[in-house]
Design a protein around this motif. Structure first.
Motif, PDB file in Angstrom:
ATOM      1  N   HIS A 245       0.844  -1.186   0.000  1.00  0.00           N
ATOM      2  CA  HIS A 245       0.000   0.000   0.000  1.00  0.00           C
ATOM      3  C   HIS A 245       0.882   1.239   0.000  1.00  0.00           C
ATOM      4  O   HIS A 245       1.711   1.426   0.878  1.00  0.00           O
ATOM      5  CB  HIS A 245      -0.909  -0.046   1.223  1.00  0.00           C
ATOM      6  N   GLU A 246       0.706   2.052  -0.996  1.00  0.00           N
ATOM      7  CA  GLU A 246       1.535   3.251  -1.116  1.00  0.00           C
ATOM      8  C   GLU A 246       0.959   4.380  -0.270  1.00  0.00           C
ATOM      9  O   GLU A 246      -0.239   4.544  -0.171  1.00  0.00           O
ATOM     10  CB  GLU A 246       1.609   3.705  -2.571  1.00  0.00           C
ATOM     11  N   GLN A 247       1.840   5.146   0.329  1.00  0.00           N
ATOM     12  CA  GLN A 247       1.429   6.298   1.123  1.00  0.00           C
ATOM     13  C   GLN A 247       2.044   7.552   0.532  1.00  0.00           C
ATOM     14  O   GLN A 247       3.185   7.557   0.091  1.00  0.00           O
ATOM     15  CB  GLN A 247       1.901   6.153   2.571  1.00  0.00           C
ATOM     16  N   LEU A 248       1.301   8.611   0.552  1.00  0.00           N
ATOM     17  CA  LEU A 248       1.775   9.905   0.101  1.00  0.00           C
ATOM     18  C   LEU A 248       2.264  10.665   1.328  1.00  0.00           C
ATOM     19  O   LEU A 248       1.534  10.843   2.275  1.00  0.00           O
ATOM     20  CB  LEU A 248       0.615  10.646  -0.556  1.00  0.00           C
ATOM     21  N   TRP A 249       3.526  11.070   1.331  1.00  0.00           N
ATOM     22  CA  TRP A 249       4.119  11.755   2.470  1.00  0.00           C
ATOM     23  C   TRP A 249       4.401  13.185   2.113  1.00  0.00           C
ATOM     24  O   TRP A 249       4.871  13.479   1.034  1.00  0.00           O
ATOM     25  CB  TRP A 249       5.433  11.083   2.871  1.00  0.00           C
ATOM     26  N   LYS A 250       4.146  14.046   3.054  1.00  0.00           N
ATOM     27  CA  LYS A 250       4.432  15.464   2.870  1.00  0.00           C
ATOM     28  C   LYS A 250       5.861  15.729   3.285  1.00  0.00           C
ATOM     29  O   LYS A 250       6.240  15.424   4.395  1.00  0.00           O
ATOM     30  CB  LYS A 250       3.463  16.289   3.724  1.00  0.00           C
ATOM     31  N   HIS A 251       6.646  16.263   2.378  1.00  0.00           N
ATOM     32  CA  HIS A 251       8.018  16.643   2.700  1.00  0.00           C
ATOM     33  C   HIS A 251       7.972  18.065   3.239  1.00  0.00           C
ATOM     34  O   HIS A 251       7.815  19.012   2.496  1.00  0.00           O
ATOM     35  CB  HIS A 251       8.883  16.555   1.454  1.00  0.00           C
ATOM     36  N   MET A 252       8.083  18.199   4.565  1.00  0.00           N
ATOM     37  CA  MET A 252       7.877  19.489   5.211  1.00  0.00           C
ATOM     38  C   MET A 252       9.057  20.448   5.107  1.00  0.00           C
ATOM     39  O   MET A 252       8.899  21.636   5.223  1.00  0.00           O
ATOM     40  CB  MET A 252       7.569  19.278   6.696  1.00  0.00           C
ATOM     41  N   CYS A 253      10.253  19.903   4.984  1.00  0.00           N
ATOM     42  CA  CYS A 253      11.383  20.824   5.044  1.00  0.00           C
ATOM     43  C   CYS A 253      12.614  20.203   4.422  1.00  0.00           C
ATOM     44  O   CYS A 253      12.658  19.023   4.164  1.00  0.00           O
ATOM     45  CB  CYS A 253      11.681  21.205   6.479  1.00  0.00           C
ATOM     46  N   GLU A 254      13.566  21.019   4.185  1.00  0.00           N
ATOM     47  CA  GLU A 254      14.877  20.609   3.702  1.00  0.00           C
ATOM     48  C   GLU A 254      15.900  21.101   4.695  1.00  0.00           C
ATOM     49  O   GLU A 254      15.603  21.895   5.569  1.00  0.00           O
ATOM     50  CB  GLU A 254      15.146  21.215   2.325  1.00  0.00           C
ATOM     51  N   LYS A 255      17.127  20.655   4.544  1.00  0.00           N
ATOM     52  CA  LYS A 255      18.189  21.092   5.447  1.00  0.00           C
ATOM     53  C   LYS A 255      18.286  22.604   5.465  1.00  0.00           C
ATOM     54  O   LYS A 255      18.412  23.237   4.426  1.00  0.00           O
ATOM     55  CB  LYS A 255      19.540  20.524   5.000  1.00  0.00           C
TER      56      LYS A 255
ATOM     57  N   ASN B  99      13.129   8.294   7.020  1.00  0.00           N
ATOM     58  CA  ASN B  99      13.107   8.137   5.568  1.00  0.00           C
ATOM     59  C   ASN B  99      11.680   8.364   5.091  1.00  0.00           C
ATOM     60  O   ASN B  99      10.778   7.603   5.413  1.00  0.00           O
ATOM     61  CB  ASN B  99      13.585   6.741   5.171  1.00  0.00           C
ATOM     62  N   CYS B 100      11.495   9.418   4.324  1.00  0.00           N
ATOM     63  CA  CYS B 100      10.153   9.810   3.891  1.00  0.00           C
ATOM     64  C   CYS B 100       9.777   9.264   2.525  1.00  0.00           C
ATOM     65  O   CYS B 100       8.692   9.530   2.041  1.00  0.00           O
ATOM     66  CB  CYS B 100      10.056  11.336   3.865  1.00  0.00           C
ATOM     67  N   GLY B 101      10.670   8.526   1.872  1.00  0.00           N
ATOM     68  CA  GLY B 101      10.329   7.937   0.589  1.00  0.00           C
ATOM     69  C   GLY B 101      11.061   8.572  -0.573  1.00  0.00           C
ATOM     70  O   GLY B 101      12.129   9.147  -0.412  1.00  0.00           O
ATOM     71  N   VAL B 102      10.438   8.471  -1.735  1.00  0.00           N
ATOM     72  CA  VAL B 102      11.028   8.945  -2.986  1.00  0.00           C
ATOM     73  C   VAL B 102      10.105  10.004  -3.604  1.00  0.00           C
ATOM     74  O   VAL B 102       8.913  10.044  -3.309  1.00  0.00           O
ATOM     75  CB  VAL B 102      11.248   7.780  -3.985  1.00  0.00           C
ATOM     76  N   PRO B 103      10.658  10.838  -4.477  1.00  0.00           N
ATOM     77  CA  PRO B 103       9.825  11.869  -5.116  1.00  0.00           C
ATOM     78  C   PRO B 103       8.624  11.281  -5.868  1.00  0.00           C
ATOM     79  O   PRO B 103       8.702  10.216  -6.468  1.00  0.00           O
ATOM     80  CB  PRO B 103      10.787  12.560  -6.084  1.00  0.00           C
ATOM     81  N   LEU B 104       7.533  11.994  -5.826  1.00  0.00           N
ATOM     82  CA  LEU B 104       6.308  11.631  -6.525  1.00  0.00           C
ATOM     83  C   LEU B 104       6.499  11.819  -8.025  1.00  0.00           C
ATOM     84  O   LEU B 104       7.003  12.846  -8.477  1.00  0.00           O
ATOM     85  CB  LEU B 104       5.168  12.526  -6.023  1.00  0.00           C
TER      86      LEU B 104
ATOM     87  N   MET C  89       2.268  24.301  -0.941  1.00  0.00           N
ATOM     88  CA  MET C  89       1.974  22.903  -1.211  1.00  0.00           C
ATOM     89  C   MET C  89       2.017  22.677  -2.721  1.00  0.00           C
ATOM     90  O   MET C  89       1.084  23.022  -3.435  1.00  0.00           O
ATOM     91  CB  MET C  89       0.600  22.535  -0.638  1.00  0.00           C
ATOM     92  N   TRP C  90       3.115  22.122  -3.173  1.00  0.00           N
ATOM     93  CA  TRP C  90       3.273  21.854  -4.598  1.00  0.00           C
ATOM     94  C   TRP C  90       3.898  20.484  -4.791  1.00  0.00           C
ATOM     95  O   TRP C  90       4.418  19.882  -3.848  1.00  0.00           O
ATOM     96  CB  TRP C  90       4.026  22.973  -5.305  1.00  0.00           C
ATOM     97  N   ILE C  91       3.869  19.977  -5.981  1.00  0.00           N
ATOM     98  CA  ILE C  91       4.235  18.592  -6.304  1.00  0.00           C
ATOM     99  C   ILE C  91       5.603  18.188  -5.759  1.00  0.00           C
ATOM    100  O   ILE C  91       5.775  17.066  -5.299  1.00  0.00           O
ATOM    101  CB  ILE C  91       4.126  18.338  -7.829  1.00  0.00           C
ATOM    102  N   ASN C  92       6.581  19.071  -5.780  1.00  0.00           N
ATOM    103  CA  ASN C  92       7.922  18.723  -5.314  1.00  0.00           C
ATOM    104  C   ASN C  92       7.993  18.525  -3.804  1.00  0.00           C
ATOM    105  O   ASN C  92       9.004  18.054  -3.292  1.00  0.00           O
ATOM    106  CB  ASN C  92       8.937  19.776  -5.739  1.00  0.00           C
ATOM    107  N   ASN C  93       6.957  18.890  -3.064  1.00  0.00           N
ATOM    108  CA  ASN C  93       6.924  18.688  -1.619  1.00  0.00           C
ATOM    109  C   ASN C  93       6.361  17.317  -1.225  1.00  0.00           C
ATOM    110  O   ASN C  93       6.324  16.999  -0.051  1.00  0.00           O
ATOM    111  CB  ASN C  93       6.067  19.754  -0.947  1.00  0.00           C
ATOM    112  N   PHE C  94       5.921  16.528  -2.174  1.00  0.00           N
ATOM    113  CA  PHE C  94       5.320  15.237  -1.867  1.00  0.00           C
ATOM    114  C   PHE C  94       6.263  14.093  -2.201  1.00  0.00           C
ATOM    115  O   PHE C  94       6.944  14.115  -3.217  1.00  0.00           O
ATOM    116  CB  PHE C  94       4.007  15.072  -2.647  1.00  0.00           C
ATOM    117  N   LEU C  95       6.251  13.095  -1.310  1.00  0.00           N
ATOM    118  CA  LEU C  95       7.069  11.889  -1.494  1.00  0.00           C
ATOM    119  C   LEU C  95       6.178  10.658  -1.361  1.00  0.00           C
ATOM    120  O   LEU C  95       5.126  10.705  -0.737  1.00  0.00           O
ATOM    121  CB  LEU C  95       8.176  11.844  -0.436  1.00  0.00           C
ATOM    122  N   ILE C  96       6.653   9.554  -1.921  1.00  0.00           N
ATOM    123  CA  ILE C  96       5.943   8.278  -1.846  1.00  0.00           C
ATOM    124  C   ILE C  96       6.734   7.347  -0.948  1.00  0.00           C
ATOM    125  O   ILE C  96       7.943   7.201  -1.093  1.00  0.00           O
ATOM    126  CB  ILE C  96       5.835   7.631  -3.250  1.00  0.00           C
ATOM    127  N   ASN C  97       6.024   6.709  -0.005  1.00  0.00           N
ATOM    128  CA  ASN C  97       6.640   5.731   0.877  1.00  0.00           C
ATOM    129  C   ASN C  97       5.811   4.458   0.799  1.00  0.00           C
ATOM    130  O   ASN C  97       4.638   4.456   1.148  1.00  0.00           O
ATOM    131  CB  ASN C  97       6.689   6.261   2.305  1.00  0.00           C
TER     132      ASN C  97
END
Length: 105
Positions: free
Chosen positions: A1-11, A59-64, A94-102
C-alpha cells in the motif's frame, strides 16, 4: 500500500539570506514537525541541530512521479489537508515537489 508523504522541510532553510530569517524558518519548520509528530502521512522529526540549521527526519520515501502516484492520491491529499488544519499548521507552498511516496506504510 503506497502512502503519500508530505516533505515538510529541507536542510537549513534560508529566508532573505539573513541569520534572523534563517532562524525563523528553522524554528517554524521544527515547530510544524512537532505538531505533526506521528500523524499519518507526515515525516517524523528524529533530531535537530540548531547551530547548523539541520533537521533530521525519518526516511520519507522517494519523489512523486507519474509512474508511482497512488491510486487514492486525492483521498490522501484530503487527509493531509485535514490534518494540517487540525494541527493549526498552515502551508502556503503545497506543490508537487513537496510530496514523497513511501511504500512501507
Amino acid at each position: 500500500h503506497e502512502q503519500l508523504w508530505k516533505h515538510m522541510c529541507e536542510k537549513g532553510g534560508n529566508i532573505n539570506n539573513n541569520k534572523s530569517g534563517k532562524d525563523f524558518n528553522y524554528n517554524n519548520e521544527t515547530s510544524c514537525l512537532k505538531k505533526l509528530y506521528k500523524k499519518k502521512h507526515f515525516p517524523i522529526l528524529l533530531s535537530e541541530d540548531f547551530d547548523n540549521s539541520i533537521i533530521y527526519l525519518n526516511n520519507c520515501g522517494v519523489p512523486l512521479t507519474n509512474e508511482n502516484i497512488p491510486i487514492d492520491w486525492k483521498e490522501q491529499i484530503g487527509i493531509i489537508i485535514k490534518t494540517l488544519k487540525e494541527c493549526s499548521v498552515y502551508n502556503n507552498d503545497m506543490w508537487i515537489n513537496n510530496f514523497l511516496i513511501n511504500n512501507n506504510d
